[in-house]
Enzyme design. Structure first.
Site, mmCIF file in Angstrom:
data_model
loop_
_atom_site.group_PDB
_atom_site.id
_atom_site.type_symbol
_atom_site.label_atom_id
_atom_site.label_comp_id
_atom_site.label_asym_id
_atom_site.label_seq_id
_atom_site.Cartn_x
_atom_site.Cartn_y
_atom_site.Cartn_z
ATOM 1 C CB SER A 92 -0.901 -0.069 1.304
ATOM 2 O OG SER A 92 -1.852 0.748 1.151
ATOM 3 N NE ARG A 139 -8.109 1.440 11.272
ATOM 4 C CZ ARG A 139 -7.106 1.169 10.878
ATOM 5 N NH1 ARG A 139 -6.614 1.751 9.358
ATOM 6 N NH2 ARG A 139 -6.539 -0.289 11.139
ATOM 7 C CG ASP A 189 -6.446 -4.279 -3.114
ATOM 8 O OD1 ASP A 189 -7.423 -3.383 -2.851
ATOM 9 O OD2 ASP A 189 -5.165 -3.970 -2.951
ATOM 10 C CG HIS A 246 -5.603 -2.589 0.318
ATOM 11 N ND1 HIS A 246 -4.828 -2.460 -0.813
ATOM 12 C CD2 HIS A 246 -5.304 -1.746 1.203
ATOM 13 C CE1 HIS A 246 -4.064 -1.395 -0.351
ATOM 14 N NE2 HIS A 246 -3.901 -0.991 0.731
ATOM 15 C CG ASP A 247 -6.631 -5.379 5.991
ATOM 16 O OD1 ASP A 247 -5.868 -4.326 5.444
ATOM 17 O OD2 ASP A 247 -7.612 -5.538 6.629
#
Lengths: 200, 374
Positions: B150, B220, B317, B350-351
């Site tokens: 990222s 968040r 992602d 994405h994680d």
């Protein structure tokens, strides 16, 4: 390295920029670093891709049938298409693309008109299974099989021409008689292709 | 194996005599950096790990409680892809961060007050410049690799572009060379949530004893949605209820996914500062290295240096989907830079770059340990 890959390697000029479409485990490109070639491989199979990475080969996991537009015109000196064309979904598109990406291509293909294939079809009436085409029809990756005249007709259709033709036997040694009449005895052919109209 | 007990170190890397000059033209006369190292430095074996938006220097091992490991412990350690039996691994908190490295909450030596909104805007290049001061301090002349996911991947890419002779290889995972309108839109909403919180106080909340907690938690929560795939959320929560088998039909937290997001938002407050979030997320928005005026020269130098690049994306992602990685790959390939790329199958969005996805880890290990790689 497989004997036919050695034949391909010998056809690549020293220092050339080489794009190997369907580079497998990367052995050709690794071998070519000894000739100061700068190579890029393309390989979609995960196991073969990882083997290429382990060899230190720069390899892109792209689909040869759809993703070659990532490569710019004339961005390489030589494109290698070894044991790959017969497994593509769009052989005509792929052949046209290799002619766009480099002025010279080296294409290695099995010959469906090899006498063992003919005799197996003729005598047993079943699809041939051989060292060159080792899979039964229902699980073969080789979905677009051709004979040598068929391959050469496609070469012509996409605006390329045959500069050299090397006919190989089943053990991938060079046949003594290299005339196209050996269509019957050649298990495989390695072609050097150029653009039609360009000087040899 | 994990690297075990580790400690965060701190070092001053800019002083009034040797200020850190930023791409904006402004400079910082005092920069302290928090960092950790794992393994032994033997000369040519240094691997620099760049963290993402909200990471910190504590990438691996533990600080005393073995159950609480660094954020990338699964990839760093003896026998792991970033093998500390072979490599000397360094990770530093980012400039502009809030976990030991100078950022908006640090004291401005000119005023003896926290910088707050007077902190200069940062670029990814400034983050890399700070890392390079740390490697110089540690006596590292060349990196075997710079690695990140990222925003960390963007730093790895920029490091290779800006100082190719310092970098033998770079690993760029789940990253982008230019955010899309959708990416920027998500960033914008997150920042709006923070800046419209009454406790934001026009950015000068450090003096008030309060902070924009609601805004930061909402930012968040929303960002966290973009880090997961729909399939991963379905698998993890489905439509299950948090405290009962039947709906309670109200506006409170009822679904499990609501409870999870609220927890993510709340726990973030204890470790992150709202202004660091603004500054670092803005650095992402403006990041566009291939369209900088010196990009052609940088790409040329990168190709000449022979720096090997590995670019990886994950098929689920959607924050930085594979098209982002392919733009990087194509730009590098056209410039003649040796680049390796694969889209890795992983359901976790994405994680995935933080998770021990077997194929992903195998590729990173093979790339870092490849034959012919110095």
């Amino acid at each position: 390295m497989r004997p036919d890959l050695q034949i391909v390697a010998d056809l690549v000029p020293a220092g050339a920029r080489v794009l190997d479409l369907g580079c497998g485990n990367g052995d050709l490109l690794e071998h070519l670093t000894a000739k100061a070639c700068r190579g890029t491989g393309v390989e979609i199979d995960g196991t073969a891709f990882l083997a290429s990475v382990t060899r230190g080969v720069a390899v892109l996991s792209l689909d040869i049938d759809t993703d070659t537009d990532a490569f710019a015109d004339d961005s390489y000196d030589v494109v290698v298409l070894s044991h790959t064309l017969q497994a593509t979904r769009r052989p005509r598109h792929v052949m046209a693309e290799i002619g766009r990406i480099a002025p010279r291509s080296i294409v290695s293909v099995p010959n469906f008109a090899y006498w063992r294939h003919r005799s197996e079809l003729l005598l047993s009436g079943r699809m041939p299974v051989s060292a060159e085409l080792p899979y039964p029809w229902y699980q073969t990756p080789n979905i677009h099989l051709s004979t040598l005249p068929d391959t050469e007709a496609l070469v012509d259709e996409v605006g390329l021409r045959v500069e050299r033709r090397l006919l190989l036997d089943e053990r991938h040694g060079l046949l003594r008689n290299q005339s196209l009449a050996s269509n019957l005895r050649a298990a495989r052919a390695v072609y050097v292709l150029g653009r039609r109209g360009s000087p040899a | 194996m994990s690297v075990g007990h580790v400690e965060t170190q701190r070092v001053v890397l800019a002083t009034p005599d040797d200020p850190l000059v930023l791409t904006s033209g402004r400079s910082l006369t005092e920069v302290e950096v928090a960092f950790e190292t794992y393994g032994e430095h033997t000369g040519d074996n240094a691997v620099f790990v760049c963290h993402a938006l909200t990471g910190d220097a504590h990438a691996a091992g533990h600080h005393g409680d073995e159950a609480r490991r660094g954020w990338w412990d699964n990839i760093i350690g003896p026998g792991r892809p970033l093998d500390t039996d072979r490599f000397f691994v360094v990770c530093a908190n980012l400039l502009g961060g809030c976990q030991g490295t100078t950022g908006p909450s640090s004291i401005d030596p000119a005023t003896s007050e926290p910088y707050a909104m007077d902190f200069p805007l940062l670029s990814v290049s400034d983050l890399v410049t700070t890392h390079r001061r740390l490697t110089a301090h540690l006596g590292i002349e060349r990196l075997h690799a710079v690695v990140g996911g990222s925003l960390g991947g963007m730093q790895a890419l920029s490091w290779a572009l800006e100082a190719p002779d310092e970098v033998d290889s770079a690993v760029v995972v789940a990253a982008s060379s230019r955010l899309s309108a959708q990416n920027i839109a998500f960033s914008a909403v997150a920042r709006e949530a923070i800046m419209r919180d009454p406790d934001f106080a026009d950015g000068h909340y450090y003096a008030t004893g309060r902070s924009p907690q609601v805004g930061l938690a909402v930012a968040r929560m929303m960002a966290h949605i973009t880090y997961l795939s729909e399939a991963a959320m379905t698998a993890k929560f489905g439509r299950r209820f948090q405290d009962s088998d039947t709906p309670r039909f109200g506006f409170g937290v009822d679904f499990q996914v609501e409870s999870y997001l609220r927890h993510q938002g709340e726990s973030f407050l204890s470790r992150f500062d709202a202004l660091s979030y603004l500054y670092l997320s803005r650095a992402l928005d403006y990041y566009d290295p291939f369209y900088e005026p010196d990009a052609p020269a940088q790409l040329h130098a990168l190709a000449d240096a022979g720096t090997r690049m590995l670019v990886l994306s994950f098929d689920s992602d959607w924050r930085f989907d594979t098209s982002h990685s392919l733009r990087i790959v194509q730009t590098l390939e056209h410039a003649g830079v040796p680049v390796t790329f694969r889209e890795v199958a992983s359901p976790t969005g994405h994680d995935s770059f933080l998770l021990p996805v077997p194929e992903y880890h195998a590729i990173v290990a093979a790339f870092l340990g490849a034959r012919g790689a110095s």
